[in-house]
Write an enzyme that holds these catalytic residues in place. Sequence first.
Site, PDB file in Angstrom:
ATOM      1  N   GLY A 249     -95.103  49.916 -48.009  1.00  0.00           N
ATOM      2  CA  GLY A 249     -93.897  50.445 -47.380  1.00  0.00           C
ATOM      3  C   GLY A 249     -93.509  51.757 -48.038  1.00  0.00           C
ATOM      4  CB  SER A 250     -90.395  53.662 -47.908  1.00  0.00           C
ATOM      5  OG  SER A 250     -89.498  52.662 -48.360  1.00  0.00           O
ATOM      6  CG  ASN A 252     -86.706  56.097 -51.579  1.00  0.00           C
ATOM      7  OD1 ASN A 252     -87.164  56.702 -52.557  1.00  0.00           O
ATOM      8  ND2 ASN A 252     -85.995  56.684 -50.633  1.00  0.00           N
ATOM      9  CD  GLU A 271    -102.211  50.161 -51.339  1.00  0.00           C
ATOM     10  OE1 GLU A 271    -102.173  51.386 -51.144  1.00  0.00           O
ATOM     11  OE2 GLU A 271    -103.115  49.607 -51.990  1.00  0.00           O
ATOM     12  CB  CYS A 305     -99.305  55.333 -45.180  1.00  0.00           C
ATOM     13  SG  CYS A 305    -100.791  54.340 -45.010  1.00  0.00           S
TER      14      CYS A 305
END
Length: 501
Positions: A249-250, A252, A271, A305
Amino acid sequence: MVTTTAGVMEQRVEGFPRHLLKDPSLLKTENFVGGEFVSGDSGSFAVFNPATNEEIARVSSFGKEETRKAIEAASLSFMSWKKSTPSNRSDVLRKWYEAINENAEDLSAIMTLEQGKPLAEALGEVRYGASYVDWFSGEAVRSSGGYMDLDNRRAMLIRQPVGVCAAITPWNFPVAMITRKAAAAIAAGCTFVVKPAEATPLTALALAELARRAGIPAGVFNVICGSNPKEIGLELSTNPSVKKITFTGSTNVGKILLEQSASTVKRACMELGGLAPLIVLEDADLKKAAVQTVANKTRNGGQTCISANRIFVHKSVADSFVSELEEIMKPMKVGNGVDSGVVVGPLINAAAVEKVKSHVDDAVSKGAEVVLGGKHLTELGENFYAPTILKNVSMDSLFCCEETFGPVLAVIPFENEDEIIERANDTDFGLASYVFTESLSKAMRIGEALESGMVGINSTALSDARAPFGGIKQSGMGTEGGPTGIHEYQNLKYVCFAADS
Ligand code: NAP
């Protein structure tokens, strides 16, 4: 409390076009824990079709307590699964692989309806996701340790499963982001609890149903869905019974999970986001480069991504390259992923469209020229954005510092080849990079100097179950798939034997 609720499904998928499925019993709206579909005490949440914004289902939502119970189920089943033989693990994974392939069309339809990507592409993802299950079915029996002669001692190196693994996955690849983690964990002898994205729970729950049919033992694979990711994520990343957290995911959210999991020193695989540079040198085969670039930026509507965010093209070939891009991109049909001929579907939601718009507007305000597209296709629905080509994009544009996640090609001209590596590496991200050149020595030199976990030379097709996938810098840590993917779910133990007593 976690209770079984057989029959509720009927009322909860009334918006779903079930006639698109050969086997509507794959549609599940309860979570999968301990081998059963169950609901909790935390209500339900809606799932929407991004092409129409219609509600297609309501899925049972888990909170902290139900998450804890799922971890307990996985802990209980770990006691026996860790003792299963590699052949046994290989066999059940093989059956899961076959079940996924046999139901590939239904899985694709479910995916298209909740995620938006065109049906053919969804089918491609199902096959790709299944290839991880196939790969790790083989790895289960291939994985081994080692032996060393330490003079008067002997060392045996053994690989053991890490334990209960918790995963949190994104919406952009609803099958593959789960299978490339889960199959590796199961092959290693771990048990697994995954929280899929709120946007795409139905695909994950269909995978669970197929895991059940394939005979994956109760509690080995668990799927928990919810509308409060912070609460579920906190439990998964702090519960001492969880020995590994794996996240896609992101960046952050990855940082939050790393911080939270530090309290119990969990193994971690992250990842995360990317900002891939794609470099087209003066001597590149422009036609081939353009085909690869457009494929990379339109796959999943550019919501991947490893999509190239910054397309650096040598000034001397920039205009010709842009013409090649335009020729390929112009005829691409945008629309609802279930309609025939559509190659670019909707973006995931209105916020995603707003982000893409803001990047395009920002680049244009800094001097970029719109060659193609550049607009919100409101006539198709709220979430459609036109395949877009921008040229003369400047280095201070948002494309150069934030992931765009849309079908937009931002072409940035460059003159000095010696500076291009520095410009490409001028980011905190390091997931994928691409170089197009006919020169072997340039490919070697630039490929080695680029700071990313993966580099494509004259190709953007990086993903393959047999190859390691992963980023460096703030794009993450650890790799998935490939010959070392299973190691992420194993502890390497050294056993020392005295040899001269
Ligand atoms: P995201 O917002 O980070 O969400 C990913 C997952 O994390 C979802 O399941 C989400 O749940 C959950 N989540 C959100 N906030 C959380 C929190 N505070 N604690 C725990 N979990 C939380 O990312 P996304 O927008 O879905 O996915 C796109 C990102 O994934 C992009 O940055 C992309 O580059 C990256 N990605 C990386 C790879 C790779 O292999 N490196 C592959 C694919 C995607 P909800 O859905 O409920 O919000």
